[in-house]
Design a protein around this motif. Sequence first.
Motif, mmCIF file in Angstrom:
data_model
loop_
_atom_site.group_PDB
_atom_site.id
_atom_site.type_symbol
_atom_site.label_atom_id
_atom_site.label_comp_id
_atom_site.label_asym_id
_atom_site.label_seq_id
_atom_site.Cartn_x
_atom_site.Cartn_y
_atom_site.Cartn_z
ATOM 1 N N GLN A 162 116.570 -63.042 -60.025
ATOM 2 C CA GLN A 162 115.316 -63.121 -60.770
ATOM 3 C C GLN A 162 114.126 -63.031 -59.820
ATOM 4 O OE1 GLN A 162 114.498 -63.065 -63.879
ATOM 5 N NE2 GLN A 162 112.340 -63.643 -63.715
ATOM 6 N N ARG A 163 114.210 -63.744 -58.713
ATOM 7 C CA ARG A 163 113.118 -63.712 -57.741
ATOM 8 C C ARG A 163 112.916 -62.299 -57.206
ATOM 9 N NH1 ARG A 163 108.242 -65.112 -56.667
ATOM 10 N NH2 ARG A 163 107.701 -65.027 -54.465
ATOM 11 N N ILE A 164 114.025 -61.638 -56.902
ATOM 12 C CA ILE A 164 113.916 -60.278 -56.367
ATOM 13 C C ILE A 164 113.342 -59.333 -57.424
ATOM 14 C CG2 ILE A 164 115.236 -58.324 -55.477
ATOM 15 C CD1 ILE A 164 117.179 -60.344 -54.256
ATOM 16 N N TYR A 214 114.121 -65.105 -46.134
ATOM 17 C CA TYR A 214 113.309 -66.246 -45.689
ATOM 18 C C TYR A 214 112.268 -66.632 -46.736
ATOM 19 C CZ TYR A 214 110.664 -69.152 -42.383
ATOM 20 O OH TYR A 214 110.040 -70.189 -41.750
ATOM 21 N N GLU A 215 111.651 -65.609 -47.322
ATOM 22 C CA GLU A 215 110.635 -65.870 -48.350
ATOM 23 C C GLU A 215 111.270 -66.492 -49.582
ATOM 24 O OE1 GLU A 215 108.260 -65.499 -51.826
ATOM 25 O OE2 GLU A 215 110.161 -64.451 -51.535
ATOM 26 N N ILE A 216 112.430 -65.965 -49.975
ATOM 27 C CA ILE A 216 113.127 -66.488 -51.157
ATOM 28 C C ILE A 216 113.444 -67.968 -50.974
ATOM 29 C CG2 ILE A 216 115.249 -66.351 -52.517
ATOM 30 C CD1 ILE A 216 115.312 -63.338 -51.884
ATOM 31 N N THR A 217 113.957 -68.297 -49.796
ATOM 32 C CA THR A 217 114.287 -69.691 -49.508
ATOM 33 C C THR A 217 113.080 -70.599 -49.701
ATOM 34 O OG1 THR A 217 115.868 -68.927 -47.850
ATOM 35 C CG2 THR A 217 115.271 -71.239 -47.789
ATOM 36 N N ASN A 218 111.975 -70.233 -49.072
ATOM 37 C CA ASN A 218 110.788 -71.075 -49.165
ATOM 38 C C ASN A 218 110.253 -71.138 -50.588
ATOM 39 O OD1 ASN A 218 110.737 -71.781 -46.439
ATOM 40 N ND2 ASN A 218 109.782 -69.831 -45.916
ATOM 41 N N TYR A 219 110.337 -70.024 -51.285
ATOM 42 C CA TYR A 219 109.878 -69.985 -52.670
ATOM 43 C C TYR A 219 110.685 -70.956 -53.538
ATOM 44 C CZ TYR A 219 109.249 -68.312 -57.418
ATOM 45 O OH TYR A 219 109.018 -68.242 -58.762
ATOM 46 N N PHE A 228 113.662 -76.708 -55.860
ATOM 47 C CA PHE A 228 115.038 -76.795 -55.359
ATOM 48 C C PHE A 228 115.003 -77.204 -53.889
ATOM 49 C CE2 PHE A 228 115.471 -73.410 -58.748
ATOM 50 C CZ PHE A 228 116.072 -74.245 -59.673
ATOM 51 N N GLU A 229 114.636 -78.448 -53.665
ATOM 52 C CA GLU A 229 114.398 -78.946 -52.308
ATOM 53 C C GLU A 229 115.576 -78.772 -51.367
ATOM 54 O OE1 GLU A 229 113.210 -83.047 -52.325
ATOM 55 O OE2 GLU A 229 112.630 -82.910 -54.440
ATOM 56 N N ASP A 230 116.774 -78.908 -51.935
ATOM 57 C CA ASP A 230 117.954 -78.960 -51.085
ATOM 58 C C ASP A 230 118.413 -77.601 -50.579
ATOM 59 O OD1 ASP A 230 118.032 -81.643 -51.385
ATOM 60 O OD2 ASP A 230 119.595 -81.659 -52.919
ATOM 61 N N ILE A 231 117.904 -76.542 -51.168
ATOM 62 C CA ILE A 231 118.401 -75.222 -50.789
ATOM 63 C C ILE A 231 118.086 -74.929 -49.331
ATOM 64 C CG2 ILE A 231 117.998 -72.753 -51.095
ATOM 65 C CD1 ILE A 231 118.092 -73.135 -54.015
ATOM 66 N N VAL A 232 119.117 -74.477 -48.615
ATOM 67 C CA VAL A 232 118.932 -74.160 -47.202
ATOM 68 C C VAL A 232 119.114 -72.660 -46.991
ATOM 69 C CG1 VAL A 232 119.616 -76.427 -46.342
ATOM 70 C CG2 VAL A 232 121.352 -74.701 -46.791
ATOM 71 N N GLU A 233 118.606 -72.179 -45.880
ATOM 72 C CA GLU A 233 118.632 -70.746 -45.605
ATOM 73 C C GLU A 233 120.028 -70.153 -45.699
ATOM 74 O OE1 GLU A 233 116.707 -70.652 -41.747
ATOM 75 O OE2 GLU A 233 115.118 -69.499 -42.705
ATOM 76 N N ARG A 265 112.416 -57.771 -41.189
ATOM 77 C CA ARG A 265 112.887 -58.355 -42.442
ATOM 78 C C ARG A 265 113.792 -57.380 -43.180
ATOM 79 N NH1 ARG A 265 106.725 -59.867 -44.183
ATOM 80 N NH2 ARG A 265 106.484 -61.683 -42.833
ATOM 81 N N LYS A 266 114.713 -57.939 -43.938
ATOM 82 C CA LYS A 266 115.535 -57.105 -44.832
ATOM 83 C C LYS A 266 114.978 -57.251 -46.247
ATOM 84 C CE LYS A 266 120.100 -56.873 -44.728
ATOM 85 N NZ LYS A 266 121.507 -57.362 -44.618
ATOM 86 N N PHE A 267 114.311 -56.209 -46.693
ATOM 87 C CA PHE A 267 113.702 -56.256 -48.012
ATOM 88 C C PHE A 267 114.711 -55.856 -49.088
ATOM 89 C CE2 PHE A 267 109.937 -56.161 -45.414
ATOM 90 C CZ PHE A 267 109.071 -56.989 -46.105
ATOM 91 N N TYR A 268 114.786 -56.659 -50.116
ATOM 92 C CA TYR A 268 115.726 -56.404 -51.202
ATOM 93 C C TYR A 268 114.995 -56.027 -52.478
ATOM 94 C CZ TYR A 268 119.314 -58.686 -48.366
ATOM 95 O OH TYR A 268 120.191 -59.011 -47.367
#
Lengths: 109, 109
Positions: A18-20, A28-33, A39-44, A73-76
């Motif tokens: 959905q984010r993509i 990296y951006e997805i993780t921070n988003y 979703f605090e617990d999500i890690v890279e 960066r790897k853009f998806y």
Amino acid sequence: MKGLTELLKGALEGIVLQRISQGETYGYEITNYLIDLGFEDIVEGTVYTVLLRLEKKGLLSVERRKSEMGPPRKFYSLNEAGQRYLSDFWQKWGFLTATMAKLKEQQND
Amino acid sequence: MKGLTELLKGALEGIVLQRISQGETYGYEITNYLIDLGFEDIVEGTVYTVLLRLEKKGLLSVERRKSEMGPPRKFYSLNEAGQRYLSDFWQKWGFLTATMAKLKEQQND
DNA sequence: CAAACTATATAGTATTACAAGGTAGGTGAG
DNA sequence: CTCACCTACCTTGTAATACTATATAGTTTG
């Protein structure tokens, strides 16, 4: 919120897709988003494994480009299969939430 | 609905607890109830492993009683810890669905 | 008695999210 | 310059959990 780990199982693929779908982006951006979303617990590591899994399933287009900041960066972005998969995901999610609501409201029969 | 398997991960414990909270019940009944609700794919083995897991976690009271029909049943009910766990589950579930809704509505930023 | 239904249980497997750690590029402070 | 820090990607191993397949057994009905 913490302790969502197990509930996230299965939903994470849809979340990342959905984010993509909202616009070309990278791990990296997805993780921070997602952390910002709540979703605090999500890690890279988790996001990267999801991305590689989605890529293997043939749902993503990938392009490696230099960054203005830090390493490349790897853009998806979603391909057609990815869009179908995402739409299917939301359908299932809708069914699940509706059924859960039914279950919760049920009084003792 | 089919293919919910992965989405159910983590939710199943809450689902089973919720059913038990609606009144003393047993594995076989729970399985059929969930299938009727719409979780077509759920099989008996899955429900029993969830029940044993919940029992091990100390969330359930168990009583084996003869059945009017077929072999004896293991009747389950929620103890205090089970009620707390269930309430906690619904809180997490609420957070998850709310966050998913936010994510879905998000336009391209 | 055999088939069908009720009822519980378990061993094995696949999926998946996290923990932990590694690699590497870029930037700014001292 | 070099050290710290941020950005960015990746991998190995582990734990949790749902399913597959199967076993066991009591009850009912033809």
